[in-house]
Design a protein around this motif. Structure first.
Motif, mmCIF file in Angstrom:
data_model
loop_
_atom_site.group_PDB
_atom_site.id
_atom_site.type_symbol
_atom_site.label_atom_id
_atom_site.label_comp_id
_atom_site.label_asym_id
_atom_site.label_seq_id
_atom_site.Cartn_x
_atom_site.Cartn_y
_atom_site.Cartn_z
ATOM 1 N N GLU A 204 13.338 11.517 10.545
ATOM 2 C CA GLU A 204 12.874 10.186 10.946
ATOM 3 C C GLU A 204 12.099 9.448 9.852
ATOM 4 O O GLU A 204 12.349 8.250 9.629
ATOM 5 N N SER B 209 15.051 13.355 14.923
ATOM 6 C CA SER B 209 13.639 13.638 14.622
ATOM 7 C C SER B 209 13.447 14.358 13.293
ATOM 8 O O SER B 209 12.412 14.186 12.644
ATOM 9 N N LYS C 293 17.153 5.999 19.543
ATOM 10 C CA LYS C 293 16.206 6.866 18.854
ATOM 11 C C LYS C 293 16.861 7.578 17.672
ATOM 12 O O LYS C 293 18.038 7.930 17.709
ATOM 13 N N LEU C 294 16.055 7.814 16.637
ATOM 14 C CA LEU C 294 16.535 8.482 15.443
ATOM 15 C C LEU C 294 16.518 9.993 15.622
ATOM 16 O O LEU C 294 15.836 10.522 16.502
#
Length: 313
Positions: free
Chosen positions: A135, A132, A129-130
């Motif tokens: 993103e 936030s 996951k990046l």
């Protein structure tokens, strides 16, 4: 590249583009194409196609982008994804249509997964996951890298990409709300010094670790890669950095000393830290014969001098 090659530097007024232009000029390149946003809107496909048709650049450095720090990315997410996707799509497609020999696309190390192992290897892209807070920008940049890969696969183009770490240097953005951490701290400490403040407030805990690369080192690496290598040699993209990092607290202390600020540094722990640590594995670029040469202390001193010389502007 020959020094009489037609070279287009997209985004020549920005931090990266201006450094690439300086590097090219120092090496004797005489046919460098540059356009301001008023002269050429890179988000307008018709304008971009017309420019490429009329000028036929042989080499393209795609450094134009909408960039900013945590505040700007959080406040303007739609602008960040829309403008960056448009710029990339238009320039990459026009480079294919009008047979550009090589294109070099500037990515960013912030597009690696937030919790990826450190230091960051090129293989870690899209493995988690990046972060936030940035993103939309990260997704746009990943799309640019993948677009270069796709055009290489389908059309046998020679479109490379590089992944620079956090950058700083002359022509940076020193706006307190829209800039990245290092230039923002330079301005904060400078204003605190000249106004006689007894403290400087820094976002976050001060614990995250970051790596910083002087933009002239990045420009040197970009021209080196464009001149000597192609996508079949370097692969889809390559990290560019120093391989060394420090905490935001250590960075703030170094900038405070450089500026000559006498007072306290206060950390606002209610503000976000972002990714806990971000440092690049630069073994690949080192194996290709390049490494950074400008130390952080020296680079900050030079950047602060540039800031003072241009503060009124």
């Amino acid at each position: 590249m020959d020094t009489d090659s037609i070279v287009f530097v997209a985004g020549h007024r920005g931090l990266v583009g201006s450094a690439i232009v300086r590097k090219l000029k120092s090496l004797g390149y005489s046919r460098i194409l540059t356009k301001t946003r008023n002269e050429l809107d890179l988000t307008d496909s018709k304008q971009v196609e017309r420019f490429f048709e009329e000028n036929r650049p042989q080499y393209v450095f795609l450094s134009a982008a909408k960039v900013g720090g945590i505040y700007a990315n959080s406040k303007y997410p739609a602008d960040f994804i829309r403008e960056n996707l448009a710029i990339q799509t238009n320039v990459i497609h026009a480079s294919y249509r009008f047979q550009t020999k090589k294109l070099l696309f500037l990515g960013s190390s912030c597009i690696y997964p937030k919790m990826a192992p450190q230091p960051l290897l090129e293989d870690y892209l899209l493995s988690g996951k990046l972060e936030s807070t940035n993103e939309p920008y990260a997704i746009a940049k990943i799309a640019g890298i993948k677009m270069c890969e796709a055009y290489n696969a389908q059309y046998d183009t020679n479109f490379m990409a590089v992944m620079p770490t956090n950058l700083y240097g002359p022509h940076d953005n020193f706006d307190l709300q829209h800039s990245h951490v290092l230039p923002a701290l330079i301005r904060k400490f400078h204003q605190a010094k000249v106004s006689g403040q007894n403290h400087v407030l820094v976002w976050g805990t001060g614990m995250p670790r970051r790596e910083f690369l002087h933009v002239d080192d990045l420009a040197d690496a970009c021209v080196y890669l464009m001149d000597k290598f192609d996508v079949k040699t370097i692969g889809p993209f390559v990290n560019i950095g120093t391989g060394d990092d420090l905490t935001i607290r250590e960075l703030a202390e170094l900038i405070g000393q450089t500026v000559g600020f006498v007072g306290d540094i206060v950390f606002d722990e209610t503000k976000p830290d972002g990714t806990p640590r971000k440092v690049l594995d630069v073994s690949k670029i080192n194996r290709l014969g390049w490494q950074a040469s400008i130390g952080l202390k020296e680079g900050i001193e030079e950047t602060y001098q540039w800031f003072q010389d241009h503060y009124d502007q």
